[in-house]
Design an enzyme around this catalytic site. Structure first.
Site: not given
Length: 299
Positions: A184-185
């Site tokens: 997600c990052t």
């Protein structure tokens, strides 16, 4: 009028809830109302049920204060059906049923943040292409209410992700062991790094997760994101589009997917499942550019 069997266990909240929404047609009506289908004829067409049965179920839902009737025409007077706060409180029930069906009926019962490309779940998500995103408001990471679809640019890229946190120790236990949860990052930072290219191509970028706005704010500030993250903690967008979710640490979380939506709120392109994160961002940008190209006049 059908006879209803009353559930007389006054001390059991499950029994009392089923007395209101235990009929399967009833939950399907709530599902479609959450999707933006509000008028009698539209509901009948979507559900394929008789007018008599639909009339009776709508009456029961209005009496139970799950739906309210709102006039939309004066001559003759016609009404549409909208969810009340009591009705919107049923959205987590619908999402839980969808989670269970995706995992145990359509899947193998495992916890996953992704899906197989040939799965029934993936087919359902790709069927969003050509449909409309209902009008709703989500809370941005800055605390303001925002429409997930921008009216200021020709296109909006909605990338949905399971969760991203400012601190590594904030992730739920076992997060890295859930297939598809990691990344997600990387996804948000890749959109950040290419944000000016999306803007130049005519697209607004919005990230969506079910995290609280304060969690999103901490992450956005840490990574210096130049676009809003929107919180669907109330599961409104998820229910409206029947987006796929999974459970982790007692919270329903979005599986990773990307929607390209035009200014008229029509879904023009769907990416699901997303396995190559950087590649999916590049593909979304390429699709925006393709759709932004002038179309040749018909011959």
């Amino acid at each position: 009028m059908p006879r209803r069997t009353r559930l007389e266990d006054a001390d059991c909240a499950i029994a009392q809830a089923l007395d209101v929404v235990g009929d399967w047609w009833t939950l399907l009506i709530v599902r479609d109302t959450a999707r933006g289908v509000h008028r009698f004829d539209e509901l009948q067409r979507e559900l394929g049920m008789s007018r008599k049965v639909l009339t009776e179920r709508l009456r029961l839902l209005v009496e139970a204060e799950v739906l309210t009737r709102v006039p939309y025409q004066d001559r003759p007077v016609r009404h549409e059906y909208r969810l009340t706060p009591r009705g919107r409180a049923l959205l987590p029930v619908l999402v839980a049923l969808q989670d269970w069906g995706d995992a145990w009926i359509l899947g193998d019962g495992g916890t996953t943040a992704t899906a197989a490309e040939a799965s029934a779940e993936a087919r359902r998500v790709h069927q969003l292409q050509g449909t409309h995103v209902p009008e709703l408001q989500l809370t941005g990471h800055d605390g303001t209410l925002r429409d997930p679809v921008s009216a200021d640019t020709p296109f909006t890229v909605l990338y949905c992700f399971p969760g991203a946190y400012a601190r590594a120790d904030a992730y739920p236990p076992g997060w890295s062991d859930i297939p598809g949860a990691r990344g997600c990052t990387l996804e948000s930072c890749t959109f950040r790094d290419r944000h000016t290219e999306f803007a130049a191509a005519g697209a607004t970028v919005h990230g969506v997760s079910t995290q609280r706005p304060d969690e999103q704010r901490a992450f956005a500030e840490k990574e210096g994101l130049g676009f809003p993250l929107l919180s669907d903690a109330e599961l409104e967008l998820i229910t409206a589009l029947r987006l796929p979710t999974f459970r982790a640490a007692g919270v329903s979380r979005l599986k990773r997917l990307t929607l390209l939506v035009d200014r008229e709120r029509v879904v023009r392109h769907v990416q699901y499942p997303v396995t190559d994160i950087a590649g999916s961002v590049a593909a979304a940008l390429e699709e925006v550019r393709r759709l932004s190209e002038p179309q040749p006049p018909p011959e």
